[in-house]
Design an enzyme around this catalytic site. Structure first.
Site, PDB file in Angstrom:
ATOM      1  CG  ASP A  88       0.350  -2.598   6.048  1.00 11.99           C
ATOM      2  OD1 ASP A  88      -0.622  -2.655   6.820  1.00 11.99           O
ATOM      3  OD2 ASP A  88       0.334  -1.959   4.982  1.00 11.99           O
ATOM      4  CG  HIS A 101      -1.937   0.966   1.364  1.00  7.35           C
ATOM      5  ND1 HIS A 101      -1.715   2.271   1.712  1.00  7.35           N
ATOM      6  CD2 HIS A 101      -3.271   0.851   1.172  1.00  7.35           C
ATOM      7  CE1 HIS A 101      -2.870   2.927   1.734  1.00  7.35           C
ATOM      8  NE2 HIS A 101      -3.834   2.082   1.403  1.00  7.35           N
ATOM      9  CD  GLN A 134      -7.276  -4.592   4.048  1.00  6.03           C
ATOM     10  OE1 GLN A 134      -8.279  -5.252   4.310  1.00  6.03           O
ATOM     11  NE2 GLN A 134      -7.345  -3.305   3.762  1.00  6.03           N
ATOM     12  CB  CYS A 161      -3.649   3.187  -1.722  1.00 10.03           C
ATOM     13  SG  CYS A 161      -4.783   4.543  -1.474  1.00 10.03           S
ATOM     14  CE  LYS A 197      -7.569  -0.271   6.190  1.00 12.87           C
ATOM     15  NZ  LYS A 197      -8.292   0.150   4.993  1.00 12.87           N
TER      16      LYS A 197
HETATM   17  N1  PMP Z   1      -1.956  -0.790   4.486  1.00 11.94           N
HETATM   18  C1  PMP Z   1      -2.930  -1.514   3.942  1.00 11.94           C
HETATM   19  C2  PMP Z   1      -2.635  -2.894   3.461  1.00 11.94           C
HETATM   20  C3  PMP Z   1      -4.232  -0.987   3.838  1.00 11.94           C
HETATM   21  O1  PMP Z   1      -5.207  -1.724   3.314  1.00 11.94           O
HETATM   22  C4  PMP Z   1      -4.478   0.323   4.311  1.00 11.94           C
HETATM   23  C5  PMP Z   1      -5.863   0.942   4.191  1.00 11.94           C
HETATM   24  N2  PMP Z   1      -6.460   0.756   2.955  1.00 11.94           N
HETATM   25  C6  PMP Z   1      -3.422   1.036   4.866  1.00 11.94           C
HETATM   26  C7  PMP Z   1      -2.186   0.453   4.956  1.00 11.94           C
HETATM   27  C8  PMP Z   1      -3.637   2.417   5.422  1.00 11.94           C
HETATM   28  O2  PMP Z   1      -4.382   2.269   6.573  1.00 11.94           O
HETATM   29  P1  PMP Z   1      -5.115   3.425   7.385  1.00 11.94           P
HETATM   30  O3  PMP Z   1      -6.357   3.751   6.630  1.00 11.94           O
HETATM   31  O4  PMP Z   1      -5.407   2.761   8.687  1.00 11.94           O
HETATM   32  O5  PMP Z   1      -4.167   4.549   7.515  1.00 11.94           O
END
Ligand code: PMP
Length: 428
Positions: free
Chosen positions: A222, A145, A225, A386, A248
């Site tokens: 990270d 991401h 998910q 993203c 999430k």
């Molecule tokens: N890493 C991953 C794999 C994500 O899916 C996301 C959110 N789409 C993020 C980082 C960023 O997370 P946050 O919205 O909690 O800042």
């Protein structure tokens, strides 16, 4: 209201209250816990399939927010009055729940942030600036991401370090052998997404951590998910950092967790300066508080942190294995139908994929699919999610992504697949 009465006023989940529901999964009862699922979109029942972006919130979480503001609200840690005491206790109770949720050894290893993005930025800015030097290497993967790419690019640029990228194959599988070749004594940190938000593929995170430690590198996982789908035990994983977010995991927005091993955290410089993170301030110099407070400058997002505990307890009461089995069955059902649609290609179609159906349709733009599905009340996400480098790897601008949660149903999978068939027929 005494501490006891505030805490006894905090809502519990209907699932926790029901013994008979233990270890059984009744999706209709679950849905009744999520008021938003009753609404319609464009005159149709909402089918919410954008759970990888953010999950909906159960009444237990919404009520916890209201209970906090109506019965407790005060600033934490510094006050001696009753409300401040109660608010502090509720805030710290979430820290304990978060510790348990990810299997950390101590609450001192749990830092509250704004979300996964801030958790990663904290590590890059604090640990990264101190330990990454010219010629050092940071290993990421093509799956990352943007929030696990850009903070590292910033520190790499500042320090003259180099980013190495683990490739994925045509199916989106992490290339472990290539990763081993990239590892060297120059590697300072390996920062890898546990479960890909764009594809749902799961990385061999235990092996990655073991191999990285073998060359003396640290590992950030990270878990944005993975935290909602997989049982996380950071001690067993032996990761150095783990980042995830409440929104999430059926919790409020604006709350993240950064886990870091205490031995690392205790040597890390502050991320932001201000109140709460200090021990003593003089104009001649300041000394800093111990972790986790050293990394929590200023008034935190108290109410949302407090309500996050209700989300954690909600998930714990049902149990992730039960939720996962439900989601796996739905994913298998919907994947089978979608694969039969002419021109559809599922990305990341490898065993063990979690919660995500990401696909392209020949000659059809994902955005058009998204708009037409929205007309049917179906919420999916379209675009690069993203993860532009990953989309670039596949030579596409984006995908259509349906992502699942515990409240989705078999009927919704059928409705989504039927709607998609119609949409694709219209657009092809
Ligand atoms: N890493 C991953 C794999 C994500 O899916 C996301 C959110 N789409 C993020 C980082 C960023 O997370 P946050 O919205 O909690 O800042």
């Amino acid at each position: 209201m005494s501490t006891d009465s505030y805490h006894s006023a905090l809502p519990t989940t209907s699932i926790m209250a029901s013994e008979e529901n233990h270890n059984t999964f009744d999706v209709r009862r679950i849905r009744a816990d999520f008021p938003i699922l009753q609404r319609t979109v464009k005159g149709k029942p909402l089918v919410y399939l954008d759970n990888a972006a953010t999950t909906q919130k159960p009444t237990a979480v919404i009520d916890a927010l209201t209970a906090y503001y109506t019965g407790c609200n005060a600033n934490i840690h510094r006050g001696i009055h009753t409300l401040a005491d109660e608010a502090t206790a509720a805030f710290e109770a979430t820290r304990e729940a978060a510790r348990r949720f990810i299997g950390a050894a101590s609450t001192e290893e749990i830092i509250f942030t704004r979300g996964t993005t801030e958790s990663i930025n904290l590590v890059a800015a604090s640990w990264g600036r101190e330990h990454i030097r010219e010629g050092d290497e940071i290993i990421l993967s093509t799956l990352e991401h943007h929030s696990n790419i850009v903070p590292w690019q910033m520190v790499a640029e500042e320090r003259g370090a180099r980013i190495r990228v683990v490739p994925v194959d045509e199916d989106g599988a992490f290339q472990y052998e290539a990763f081993l070749k990239l590892l060297s004594t120059r590697t300072r940190i390996v920062s890898i997404v546990h479960v890909s938000n764009a594809l749902g593929v799961v990385q061999p995170i235990e092996d990655i951590i073991r191999a990285a430690h073998g060359v003396g590198a640290l590992v950030l996982v990270d878990g944005a998910q993975s935290a909602v789908h997989l049982d996380i035990d950071v001690q067993r994983l032996d990761c150095d950092f783990f980042a995830c977010a409440a929104h999430k995991i059926y919790g409020p927005t604006g709350v993240g967790i950064l886990y870091a091993k205490h031995s690392i955290l205790s040597t890390m410089a502050p991320y932001q300066g201000g109140g709460e993170m200090i021990r003593e301030v003089r104009f001649t110099g300041t000394t800093y508080n111990d972790p986790p407070f050293r990394f929590e400058a200023g008034t935190p997002n108290i109410a949302d942190v407090v309500a996050f505990r209700a989300a954690i307890e909600y998930v714990e009461a049902i149990g992730k294995p039960v939720i996962r089995a439900h989601e796996e069955a739905l994913l298998a059902q919907v994947s089978e139908r979608v694969l039969k649609i002419p021109g559809v290609r599922i990305l990341g179609d490898i065993p063990g994929r979690i919660g995500v159906l990401s696909f392209t349709v020949d000659g059809v733009h994902p955005q058009d699919i998204g708009i037409l599905l929205d007309n049917q009340g179906v919420a999916v996400r379209t675009g690069h999610h993203c993860t532009q480098p990953l989309m670039h790897r596949f030579g596409i601008a984006g995908t259509t992504r349906a992502s699942l949660a515990l409240y989705n149903t078999s009927e919704e999978m059928d409705f989504f697949a039927t709607s998609l068939e119609k949409v694709v027929r219209m657009l092809s």
